[in-house]
Design a protein around this motif. Structure first.
Motif, PDB file in Angstrom:
ATOM      1  N   LEU A   1     -15.110  45.109 -29.729  1.00 37.71           N
ATOM      2  CA  LEU A   1     -15.318  44.429 -31.015  1.00 37.71           C
ATOM      3  C   LEU A   1     -14.341  43.274 -31.183  1.00 37.71           C
ATOM      4  N   GLY A   2     -13.102  43.486 -30.742  1.00 40.48           N
ATOM      5  CA  GLY A   2     -12.104  42.422 -30.834  1.00 40.48           C
ATOM      6  C   GLY A   2     -12.458  41.225 -29.977  1.00 40.48           C
ATOM      7  N   ILE A   3     -12.970  41.496 -28.763  1.00 39.23           N
ATOM      8  CA  ILE A   3     -13.375  40.401 -27.858  1.00 39.23           C
ATOM      9  C   ILE A   3     -14.541  39.627 -28.455  1.00 39.23           C
ATOM     10  N   ILE A   4     -15.540  40.370 -28.996  1.00 42.40           N
ATOM     11  CA  ILE A   4     -16.703  39.706 -29.595  1.00 42.40           C
ATOM     12  C   ILE A   4     -16.281  38.852 -30.780  1.00 42.40           C
ATOM     13  N   TYR A   5     -15.385  39.422 -31.617  1.00 40.53           N
ATOM     14  CA  TYR A   5     -14.917  38.669 -32.791  1.00 40.53           C
ATOM     15  C   TYR A   5     -14.165  37.408 -32.380  1.00 40.53           C
ATOM     16  N   SER A   6     -13.308  37.526 -31.368  1.00 41.25           N
ATOM     17  CA  SER A   6     -12.541  36.350 -30.934  1.00 41.25           C
ATOM     18  C   SER A   6     -13.446  35.288 -30.318  1.00 41.25           C
ATOM     19  N   LEU A   7     -14.497  35.734 -29.608  1.00 41.15           N
ATOM     20  CA  LEU A   7     -15.412  34.769 -28.983  1.00 41.15           C
ATOM     21  C   LEU A   7     -16.236  34.010 -30.016  1.00 41.15           C
ATOM     22  N   THR A   8     -16.487  34.633 -31.175  1.00 38.64           N
ATOM     23  CA  THR A   8     -17.248  33.934 -32.222  1.00 38.64           C
ATOM     24  C   THR A   8     -16.430  32.820 -32.869  1.00 38.64           C
ATOM     25  N   GLY A   9     -15.142  32.758 -32.552  1.00 34.39           N
ATOM     26  CA  GLY A   9     -14.308  31.672 -33.070  1.00 34.39           C
ATOM     27  C   GLY A   9     -14.352  30.427 -32.216  1.00 34.39           C
ATOM     28  N   PHE A  10     -15.225  30.434 -31.187  1.00 36.50           N
ATOM     29  CA  PHE A  10     -15.355  29.286 -30.288  1.00 36.50           C
ATOM     30  C   PHE A  10     -16.761  28.698 -30.370  1.00 36.50           C
ATOM     31  N   ILE A  11     -16.871  27.434 -30.025  1.00 37.41           N
ATOM     32  CA  ILE A  11     -18.176  26.777 -29.873  1.00 37.41           C
ATOM     33  C   ILE A  11     -18.645  26.995 -28.442  1.00 37.41           C
TER      34      ILE A  11
ATOM     35  N   ILE B   1     -23.783  17.348 -39.176  1.00 38.79           N
ATOM     36  CA  ILE B   1     -23.051  18.208 -38.245  1.00 38.79           C
ATOM     37  C   ILE B   1     -22.861  19.564 -38.903  1.00 38.79           C
ATOM     38  N   GLU B   2     -23.246  20.611 -38.173  1.00 40.08           N
ATOM     39  CA  GLU B   2     -23.191  21.965 -38.737  1.00 40.08           C
ATOM     40  C   GLU B   2     -22.733  22.956 -37.679  1.00 40.08           C
ATOM     41  N   LYS B   3     -21.812  23.832 -38.069  1.00 41.69           N
ATOM     42  CA  LYS B   3     -21.404  24.943 -37.212  1.00 41.69           C
ATOM     43  C   LYS B   3     -22.262  26.142 -37.586  1.00 41.69           C
ATOM     44  N   LYS B   4     -23.019  26.631 -36.633  1.00 45.69           N
ATOM     45  CA  LYS B   4     -23.917  27.748 -36.901  1.00 45.69           C
ATOM     46  C   LYS B   4     -23.700  28.806 -35.827  1.00 45.69           C
ATOM     47  N   GLY B   5     -22.944  29.862 -36.204  1.00 50.79           N
ATOM     48  CA  GLY B   5     -22.614  30.883 -35.210  1.00 50.79           C
ATOM     49  C   GLY B   5     -21.709  30.292 -34.142  1.00 50.79           C
ATOM     50  N   VAL B   6     -22.158  30.383 -32.898  1.00 51.77           N
ATOM     51  CA  VAL B   6     -21.383  29.813 -31.783  1.00 51.77           C
ATOM     52  C   VAL B   6     -21.955  28.461 -31.351  1.00 51.77           C
ATOM     53  N   ARG B   7     -22.807  27.876 -32.199  1.00 47.21           N
ATOM     54  CA  ARG B   7     -23.419  26.585 -31.879  1.00 47.21           C
ATOM     55  C   ARG B   7     -22.892  25.478 -32.788  1.00 47.21           C
ATOM     56  N   LEU B   8     -22.742  24.282 -32.201  1.00 49.25           N
ATOM     57  CA  LEU B   8     -22.449  23.081 -32.966  1.00 49.25           C
ATOM     58  C   LEU B   8     -23.710  22.226 -32.926  1.00 49.25           C
ATOM     59  N   ILE B   9     -24.345  22.067 -34.076  1.00 50.06           N
ATOM     60  CA  ILE B   9     -25.628  21.360 -34.138  1.00 50.06           C
ATOM     61  C   ILE B   9     -25.400  19.982 -34.748  1.00 50.06           C
ATOM     62  N   ILE B  10     -25.757  18.954 -33.994  1.00 47.67           N
ATOM     63  CA  ILE B  10     -25.601  17.568 -34.453  1.00 47.67           C
ATOM     64  C   ILE B  10     -26.984  16.935 -34.521  1.00 47.67           C
TER      65      ILE B  10
END
Length: 381
Positions: A94-104, A158-167
């Motif tokens: 859970l910690g790994i998944i949570y930390s990975l969601t902090g990245f694009i 520009i929008e941050k959506k989950g682990v995606r950066l949508i431009i």
């Protein structure tokens, strides 16, 4: 789902007093599920809270109750608690998944008329790439950078959506510098100025200022007083209001399944009726079809088959509930709203419903953040 969450026990009852066991269980409101008779008794399922009662009733009737299986999250969790390694691994996962969601992880670029490569170059210069931290991406600054380096862009989102950066973005449809010898950027609707970016011209407004439609935002005059074509973007908070009324009595045409047809054959100017409709309908939908005989592009044969199909329909009236009418009115209001503003630019929306007896009225109010600038200029001779 709740039964599985709180635990479920699969029992086997052995004994001759099966009916007495069931009667006692039902009289004490013990919930027995999936009851099946066997040669020496029966099997059933019940919730964890009924465990002691089932055991007590079994002894009272002189039978024997045996647990066959334990199912559900409660028993699974008890097994897990006996294995601390699994718990540690679960929390680590859970910690790994949570930390990975902090990245694009992914960058999606939509629009820009095939100039996505230039957008990627700007992102690369700003060190915005896959697996960069979300906090390191400043959407507002990135938006200003793109608009500054590509003035031919009309707007950027520009929008941050989950682990995606949508431009997303849109290019200007034509070069205003070639079309006009002098042009101002004026407001196309009322609003409160939020963001300003000037490429050419003199700024006439400031953030926080309320403007009205037609007001000059960026003047087509440079610092020397020379007439130019103004360029820039002025984003403002704008408002929309749509009011739609829908009657609660809905009338539809429903096919009855009855059909009749008319078929004719044409030889040049001559007409032969091959089939006449056997009966006429009070209300029908007419479908026409024509079939021309051809031997190729150069050889046209003057023979044509004409067919008309009459499909009987009847009027069906349905009374809508207030909720159904409100939803229909709301959908219509949204369709009207989409004609005036990009739904991605809407920041807030409110809906109010009012009953009018035999109709329902829905009022949709929306607030958006959009570029309100439009070119107003003098064309070249």
């Amino acid at each position: 789902m709740l039964k599985w969450l709180f635990g479920e026990i699969h029992f086997k009852f052995q004994g001759s007093e099966v009916e007495r066991f069931l009667n006692l269980a039902f009289s004490r409101q013990v919930d027995l599920r999936e009851v099946k008779y066997t040669t020496d008794g029966l099997t059933f399922k019940t919730s964890l809270k009924n465990f002691r009662q089932v055991k007590t009733i079994g002894k009272k009737v002189g039978g024997k109750t045996k647990v066959i299986a334990k199912e559900g999250a409660w028993f699974w969790w008890k097994k897990v608690l006996k294995r601390p390694g699994i718990i540690a691994g679960l929390f680590l996962l859970l910690g790994i998944i949570y930390s990975l969601t902090g990245f694009i992880w992914f960058i999606e670029i939509d629009g820009f008329s095939g100039r996505q490569r230039e957008i990627l170059d700007i992102l690369k210069a700003r060190k915005v790439k896959p697996f960069v931290r979300k906090k390191a991406v400043d959407e507002k600054m990135l938006k200003r950078e793109i608009l500054a380096q590509m003035p031919e862009i009309s707007w950027v989102g520009i929008e941050k959506k989950g682990v995606r950066l949508i431009i997303t973005g849109k290019m200007r449809e034509e070069s205003y510098r070639q079309k006009y010898k002098k042009a101002d950027i004026v407001a196309k609707r009322d609003g409160i100025i939020k963001e300003i970016l000037v490429f050419r011209g003199s700024l006439r407004v400031k953030p926080g200022q309320k403007v009205t439609a037609g007001e000059v935002l960026i003047s087509g005059v440079d610092e020397r007083g020379k007439a130019i074509v103004a360029e820039g973007t002025v984003k403002a908070v704008t408002w929309y209001k749509k009011k739609v009324q829908v009657p609660l009595r809905e009338e539809r045409l429903v096919p009855t399944g009855q059909e009749s047809s008319l078929v004719k054959l044409f030889f040049g100017k001559k007409e032969i009726t091959l089939k006449k409709p056997p009966k006429g309908f009070a209300l029908a939908i007419m479908v026409e079809k024509r079939y021309k005989l051809s031997l190729g592009r150069k050889f046209a044969v003057p023979i044509e088959l004409y067919k008309v199909t009459y499909r009987e329909v009847k009027r069906k009236v349905r009374k809508l509930t207030l909720e159904e009418g409100a939803q229909k009115a709301y959908n219509l209001a949204l369709e009207e709203l989409k004609k005036e503003v990009d739904m991605k630019q809407i920041t807030y929306m409110d809906k109010s419903v009012r009953s009018l007896g035999d109709a329902v009225e829905v009022v949709v109010k929306a607030q958006a953040l959009e570029d309100i600038g439009q070119i107003l200029g003098i064309q070249e001779d």
